[in-house]
Design a protein around this motif. Sequence first.
Motif, mmCIF file in Angstrom:
data_model
loop_
_atom_site.group_PDB
_atom_site.id
_atom_site.type_symbol
_atom_site.label_atom_id
_atom_site.label_comp_id
_atom_site.label_asym_id
_atom_site.label_seq_id
_atom_site.Cartn_x
_atom_site.Cartn_y
_atom_site.Cartn_z
ATOM 1 N N LYS A 62 0.604 -1.097 0.120
ATOM 2 C CA LYS A 62 0.112 -0.008 0.021
ATOM 3 C C LYS A 62 0.858 1.083 -0.022
ATOM 4 N N GLN B 92 -6.499 7.448 -0.834
ATOM 5 C CA GLN B 92 -6.279 6.454 -2.047
ATOM 6 C C GLN B 92 -7.211 6.817 -3.170
ATOM 7 N N PRO B 93 -6.971 6.060 -4.356
ATOM 8 C CA PRO B 93 -8.188 6.316 -5.354
ATOM 9 C C PRO B 93 -9.404 6.195 -5.162
ATOM 10 N N ALA C 156 -11.582 5.260 -7.494
ATOM 11 C CA ALA C 156 -11.881 4.340 -8.208
ATOM 12 C C ALA C 156 -10.955 4.227 -9.375
ATOM 13 N N SER C 157 -10.725 3.108 -9.988
ATOM 14 C CA SER C 157 -9.594 2.636 -10.878
ATOM 15 C C SER C 157 -9.630 3.617 -11.948
ATOM 16 N N LYS C 158 -10.674 3.480 -12.548
ATOM 17 C CA LYS C 158 -10.865 4.331 -14.083
ATOM 18 C C LYS C 158 -10.311 5.789 -13.965
ATOM 19 N N SER C 159 -9.820 6.154 -15.096
ATOM 20 C CA SER C 159 -8.838 7.353 -15.225
ATOM 21 C C SER C 159 -9.640 8.670 -14.924
ATOM 22 N N TYR D 137 -11.592 9.473 -12.737
ATOM 23 C CA TYR D 137 -11.600 9.536 -11.249
ATOM 24 C C TYR D 137 -10.521 10.239 -10.565
ATOM 25 N N ARG D 138 -9.512 10.448 -11.492
ATOM 26 C CA ARG D 138 -7.888 10.688 -11.059
ATOM 27 C C ARG D 138 -7.881 12.026 -10.006
#
Length: 200
Positions: free
Chosen positions: A69, A97-98, A100-103, A105-106
């Motif tokens: 992590k 932390q992010p 969500a993983s989709k870009s 959402y950066r």
Amino acid sequence: MQFEPGDQRRRLPRHLQAPAPEPDTFSYTIRPARVGDLPDVRGIYNHYVANSVVTFDEKASTHRYWREKFAFLAKLKLPFLVAVTPSNEVIGYALVQPWASKSAYRYTVEDSIYLGPGAGGKGLGTALLEALIEACEQIGLREVVAVISDSGAEASIRLHEKHGFTEVGRMGRVGFKFGRSLGIVYLQRSLKPKGRRRRS
């Protein structure tokens, strides 16, 4: 020999009196986490895993989990802060932390703040959250989401609301721990980016 109330002879001379105890001070420094902090961080988190429903984890986290992590957040250049005593003991931590993983959402992250046993109620949660928000704004993040248990985490909800988070939703009975169903509360705060977020 008997002394009357108020008789000054009942007092020992100053040089024979025990020194007055110094008041307990709660001092700490907030700084970026280091690899050497991870055992203390793990200990703090695992305390809540074993004793509360503020986290839905049921198994103690491992050293490997925290090393991975730490490396993941460092790669993404996301804040991971610790509060340490003068003796360098970690008594609390805060990270994002992010979301969500989709870009797309950066610019949105989820926060996580945990205090060591005995460190609550002394302003440390406020200090960590304020430092975390500032660190997020410095790197250009725009939204922070908090996902908090709807049971046993009232102090965390109050802390977030005090710092501009607003409730944006709830989900009931999505968790089950210690023999009972649990829900979650979503809170969100918009930030004022001071830096520019780059794709990682």
